[in-house]
Every structure is written in C-alpha cells, then in structure tokens.
Design a protein around this motif. Structure first.
Motif, mmCIF file in Angstrom:
data_model
loop_
_atom_site.group_PDB
_atom_site.id
_atom_site.type_symbol
_atom_site.label_atom_id
_atom_site.label_comp_id
_atom_site.label_asym_id
_atom_site.label_seq_id
_atom_site.Cartn_x
_atom_site.Cartn_y
_atom_site.Cartn_z
ATOM 1 N N LEU A 15 46.450 37.071 31.895
ATOM 2 C CA LEU A 15 46.428 38.524 32.014
ATOM 3 C C LEU A 15 47.527 39.162 31.169
ATOM 4 O O LEU A 15 47.326 40.202 30.546
ATOM 5 C CB LEU A 15 46.576 38.941 33.471
ATOM 6 C CG LEU A 15 45.308 38.831 34.314
ATOM 7 C CD1 LEU A 15 45.634 38.978 35.798
ATOM 8 C CD2 LEU A 15 44.288 39.881 33.890
ATOM 9 N N ASP A 19 47.330 41.863 28.223
ATOM 10 C CA ASP A 19 47.915 43.051 28.854
ATOM 11 C C ASP A 19 47.497 44.343 28.149
ATOM 12 O O ASP A 19 47.087 45.319 28.781
ATOM 13 C CB ASP A 19 49.439 42.908 28.849
ATOM 14 C CG ASP A 19 50.169 44.167 29.299
ATOM 15 O OD1 ASP A 19 50.432 45.032 28.443
ATOM 16 O OD2 ASP A 19 50.477 44.269 30.487
ATOM 17 N N VAL A 22 43.802 45.214 28.883
ATOM 18 C CA VAL A 22 43.575 45.633 30.269
ATOM 19 C C VAL A 22 44.068 47.055 30.490
ATOM 20 O O VAL A 22 43.435 47.860 31.187
ATOM 21 C CB VAL A 22 44.257 44.648 31.237
ATOM 22 C CG1 VAL A 22 44.170 45.140 32.674
ATOM 23 C CG2 VAL A 22 43.618 43.262 31.120
ATOM 24 N N ARG A 23 45.206 47.398 29.898
ATOM 25 C CA ARG A 23 45.761 48.740 30.078
ATOM 26 C C ARG A 23 45.014 49.794 29.265
ATOM 27 O O ARG A 23 44.989 50.969 29.628
ATOM 28 C CB ARG A 23 47.242 48.741 29.691
ATOM 29 C CG ARG A 23 48.124 47.914 30.609
ATOM 30 C CD ARG A 23 49.592 48.049 30.236
ATOM 31 N NE ARG A 23 50.414 47.123 30.984
ATOM 32 C CZ ARG A 23 50.845 47.333 32.235
ATOM 33 N NH1 ARG A 23 50.515 48.456 32.860
ATOM 34 N NH2 ARG A 23 51.595 46.435 32.857
ATOM 35 N N LEU A 28 37.642 48.042 33.998
ATOM 36 C CA LEU A 28 36.975 46.856 33.480
ATOM 37 C C LEU A 28 36.476 45.963 34.607
ATOM 38 O O LEU A 28 37.092 45.863 35.677
ATOM 39 C CB LEU A 28 37.923 46.064 32.584
ATOM 40 C CG LEU A 28 38.246 46.673 31.228
ATOM 41 C CD1 LEU A 28 39.310 45.850 30.519
ATOM 42 C CD2 LEU A 28 37.000 46.779 30.364
ATOM 43 N N ILE A 30 35.099 41.922 35.578
ATOM 44 C CA ILE A 30 35.277 40.528 35.180
ATOM 45 C C ILE A 30 34.178 39.694 35.820
ATOM 46 O O ILE A 30 33.971 39.760 37.033
ATOM 47 C CB ILE A 30 36.657 40.000 35.631
ATOM 48 C CG1 ILE A 30 37.772 40.803 34.976
ATOM 49 C CG2 ILE A 30 36.793 38.511 35.311
ATOM 50 C CD1 ILE A 30 37.777 40.734 33.473
ATOM 51 N N THR A 47 47.108 40.942 39.530
ATOM 52 C CA THR A 47 47.191 42.217 38.817
ATOM 53 C C THR A 47 48.143 43.192 39.506
ATOM 54 O O THR A 47 48.869 43.928 38.826
ATOM 55 C CB THR A 47 45.806 42.873 38.685
ATOM 56 O OG1 THR A 47 45.216 43.001 39.982
ATOM 57 C CG2 THR A 47 44.900 42.067 37.788
ATOM 58 N N LEU A 52 49.260 45.899 36.672
ATOM 59 C CA LEU A 52 48.085 46.103 35.843
ATOM 60 C C LEU A 52 47.001 46.840 36.613
ATOM 61 O O LEU A 52 46.930 46.750 37.847
ATOM 62 C CB LEU A 52 47.528 44.754 35.374
ATOM 63 C CG LEU A 52 48.379 43.975 34.373
ATOM 64 C CD1 LEU A 52 47.786 42.592 34.153
ATOM 65 C CD2 LEU A 52 48.470 44.732 33.058
ATOM 66 N N LEU A 55 40.992 45.050 38.290
ATOM 67 C CA LEU A 55 39.792 44.573 37.626
ATOM 68 C C LEU A 55 38.773 44.202 38.688
ATOM 69 O O LEU A 55 39.092 43.489 39.643
ATOM 70 C CB LEU A 55 40.112 43.354 36.757
ATOM 71 C CG LEU A 55 41.154 43.569 35.659
ATOM 72 C CD1 LEU A 55 41.585 42.228 35.066
ATOM 73 C CD2 LEU A 55 40.615 44.479 34.576
ATOM 74 N N GLU A 68 34.492 43.430 28.238
ATOM 75 C CA GLU A 68 34.491 42.774 29.552
ATOM 76 C C GLU A 68 34.129 41.299 29.429
ATOM 77 O O GLU A 68 34.714 40.451 30.113
ATOM 78 C CB GLU A 68 33.521 43.499 30.480
ATOM 79 C CG GLU A 68 33.982 44.909 30.832
ATOM 80 C CD GLU A 68 32.964 45.688 31.635
ATOM 81 O OE1 GLU A 68 33.371 46.505 32.484
ATOM 82 O OE2 GLU A 68 31.747 45.487 31.418
ATOM 83 N N LEU A 71 37.137 39.385 27.913
ATOM 84 C CA LEU A 71 38.185 39.204 28.915
ATOM 85 C C LEU A 71 37.747 38.208 29.981
ATOM 86 O O LEU A 71 38.550 37.385 30.455
ATOM 87 C CB LEU A 71 38.532 40.555 29.543
ATOM 88 C CG LEU A 71 39.740 40.592 30.473
ATOM 89 C CD1 LEU A 71 41.006 40.117 29.756
ATOM 90 C CD2 LEU A 71 39.949 42.009 31.010
ATOM 91 N N HIS A 305 39.752 38.229 22.836
ATOM 92 C CA HIS A 305 40.387 39.327 23.564
ATOM 93 C C HIS A 305 41.434 40.029 22.717
ATOM 94 O O HIS A 305 41.782 41.175 22.979
ATOM 95 C CB HIS A 305 41.007 38.820 24.875
ATOM 96 C CG HIS A 305 42.046 37.766 24.694
ATOM 97 N ND1 HIS A 305 41.751 36.490 24.270
ATOM 98 C CD2 HIS A 305 43.398 37.783 24.884
ATOM 99 C CE1 HIS A 305 42.857 35.770 24.198
ATOM 100 N NE2 HIS A 305 43.872 36.533 24.557
#
Length: 403
Positions: A15, A19, A22-23, A28, A30, A47, A52, A55, A68, A71, A305
C-alpha cells in the motif's frame, strides 16, 4: 488482525508503494479472490493506521476499471505474505469479464495485531518536502550516507518515486542517492489532489534538480537520467555547470528533430500528450480510454500501479500532457555541448525510445561513452539488475578516480 502465519507488513508495504495512486483516486475498489483472499477487515486494519483512504473489497473483478485492477493485482502479490500464493492469477482471470462489463515515509504492521506505524521507506527516507525556485512543492527521497558522493536520479516524468526504488537500493551505501517526483503531479504531505503547477517547461523541470540539491545541502552530484529524465538531466547539466559532475543517460526519450529516428511508440505518445495538454476537458476524453482494463495488457503487471499513475484522473493526465509533452517535444540538440563526462546507455531491443537517439547524443557529447546492451527492453533499465548496476558503478568509479 490476520490469521497466524500471515505477514500483514507485506500488505502495508504494498500500500505504501502505491500510496500516491490510492490518495489520488478516491473510492477505489479492490478485487480479492483466489487462495489468499484479502478481507475488508484486514485491509481496513492497514489503511486506517497508514492514514490512507478506505478501499472497498469486492469478490468479483468484472466491474473494476484499469486503476482498480492494477492495484488489485499489486495487493494480491502481497496478501499472502510471501507473494507466492498465486493471487494475481485469480485477479487476471477476471479481466476478460471486466472487458465485457458495462463501462468496460513506509509503514509496517507488527505481529499480534499491532497497528501499522509510519517509518522511513525501505528504499529511502521520504517524502521530504522541497520548494522549487518558483515555489512549486516537490516530494523527494534520499538514501545512503549523507557524506557519500551524491547521485541524483532523474526518473521518468510523472511516475511515482517507487519506480526508481531499485536504483535507490542498488547505489545507496557507496553513494547518497536522491530522487524527486515531477512537479504538479503529486499531493503535498497531508494534502489532497496534486499540488499547484506553476510552470511545466523543460527549464523549470531542470531547475527542480538544483532546488533539490539546495534543500538537501548537496553542493554537487552525479546525475542519472532515465527515459524522459535523460532530457531533464541534459538540460540541468547545460545550466547547472559544475554542480553536475557527470551524466549517465539511460534509454533517453529525445526529440532530435530529423537528426535521429523515433519509434512508433514515441510518435503515438507525443500525439497523446499533445491532446491531453490542451485542456482538462480534452484529457477527460483520453482518460476514458485509459479506464479500459485492456490498457493493462501493455503494462508490466509488477509495476503497472506505477505506470498507470499519470493516467489515473483527468487532471493528472492533463498535467502529464503538459510536463511530458514539453519533454518529448523539446529539441535536445542545444544541450549536446555539455562538457561533463557522460555515459549513454541504450539497447537494441528498445522499441519504446529509439536507440538511434542515444547513439546520436553519445556521438556529439564531447566526453561521452556509448553502451548498447545486446538485449533488454526500455523498462528493464528501471529494474536495476546486476548487469546495468555494474555498468553504472563502473562509470561512477572511473569518474571519481579522475576527479
């Protein structure tokens, strides 16, 4: 938090590696399937302490879009602890259904459910906030002893710093290795959305190198440019004078006008960048195409990613079009008088950035040596495998001996 024998630190590290992605994209989902499914409880337990966004775990990847899916595959590699549980195959199995669907600093988590806590990234300290000369915020990383000779990595435009992690690990120790991320493409610490972009021309991007050196109190460095970063490194060498002690330019993505050939990929990419650069509205149209799961077919799964990050939102894609478009359309020939010792590396197998560009650059830089690898595509230069590390270390050793 997890069953005995699991290594939640793997999920936390994965993660953190993603990072920025995700931010950058809220909400999102998973996909968690296969022999080592990742539960919502387990993911939330990581998370949350990392700060974060949440998710959402789903069991069917058919409705997921490209970011998605990229990730999901990345986390699947980590969810079993040792990355050998076959999780990515389970996610990949859903891609065909997904194509057919409508709209076709580090952390670790100690055992016994202890919360993840922030720490220095495994491959470097950061992100360290820096201000460019025009006030633009930058994120940089540093690894290795502060008193060692400095090497600055100018990596591919728009990509998260994690893409250069292999080089940070490989060179840190004998060297202090520093890198930074492209201006205007990443959020400030604690911020949401990319930081403001004051300017995007090559001169401004090259000036960011000097800002990083100043902020970290580094008087001079050996500069290593990869892909479009080779153009920025060349520009910095031509303007920063003695602060750039040497150059190594890896698989450079140069515009040399009619003096050297370009690949089909370079021509197509330059056209896409020009479209995205026109406006965020134009970038939105390109972004719709990049949402398709089939986009991932042309991206290496282990780093997808990172590779998909500049396409993750219309705003990022617009910024990427401005920044990378400026690099790809910038005539590099005026920089070829740079007098520093230079290493120019390409390979016969590079169909991304034409080796003819590197050959032209090496022939005209006054103190350059050319290495043409017999094999190895464009992205293998970022892997920092033993062969390419030996090439880099041998050049740096020669430069230091001659200093």
């Amino acid at each position: 938090m997890d069953a005995p024998g699991r290594r939640p630190s793997g999920v936390a590290e994965a993660l953190l590696d993603a990072d920025a992605l995700v931010r950058a994209v809220p909400g999102l989902r998973i996909a968690s399937t296969g022999r080592a499914p990742l539960s919502q409880e387990r993911l939330d337990a990581v998370t949350g302490p990392l700060g974060l966004p949440r998710l959402e775990v789903v069991t069917d990847p058919a409705g997921l879009w490209s970011v998605e899916l990229a990730l999901s595959r990345h986390l699947a590699r980590a969810s079993g602890g040792d990355g050998t549980d076959g999780g990515p195959d389970a996610v990949d199995a859903g891609v065909a259904r997904a194509d057919a669907a409508p709209g076709g600093a580090d952390a670790r988590c100690d055992g016994a459910g202890a919360p993840a806590r922030p720490a220095a990234a495994r491959w470097g300290e950061g992100p360290i906030p820096v201000r460019a000369g025009d006030g633009t915020p930058l994120r940089c990383w540093s690894a290795g002893p502060a008193d060692a000779p400095a090497v600055v990595l100018v990596t591919a435009c728009g990509m998260p710093a994690g893409l250069a992690a292999g080089w940070m690990r490989a060179l840190a120790g004998p060297f202090r290795v520093v890198t930074w991320e492209s201006r205007g493409m990443f959020a400030e610490p604690g911020g949401h959305g990319p930081a403001p972009l004051a300017a995007y021309d090559v001169a401004s991007q090259a000036g960011d190198l000097t800002a990083v050196l100043d902020a970290l109190d580094i008087p001079g460095a050996h500069v290593m440019g990869l892909c479009g970063g080779a153009v920025v490194a060349l520009a910095a060498a031509a303007t920063a004078g003695p602060r750039v002690g040497s150059l190594s330019l890896w698989h450079g993505d140069y515009d040399l006008r009619d003096a050297a050939p370009r690949t089909e990929h370079q021509r197509d990419m330059q056209a896409m960048m020009a479209m995205a650069a026109r406006s965020e509205e134009k970038a939105t149209g390109v972004h719709r195409l990049m949402r398709r799961p089939a986009v991932l077919d042309s991206m290496r799964p282990d780093i997808a990613h990172h590779l998909i990050y500049p396409y993750a939102t219309p705003l990022l894609l617009h910024r990427y079009g401005l920044l990378n478009g400026a690099i790809m359309s910038h005539d590099s020939r005026p920089y070829l008088s740079a007098a520093q010792p230079a290493l120019v590396v390409t390979s016969r197998d590079d169909i991304t950035a034409h080796p003819g560009g590197s050959q032209y650059v090496a022939a005209r830089l006054p103190r350059a040596r050319l290495v043409t690898r017999p094999s190895g595509d464009h992205l293998t230069a970022f892997d920092a495998g033993p062969e390419v590390v030996r090439i880099a270390e041998r050049f740096l050793s020669d430069v230091l001996e001659d200093a």
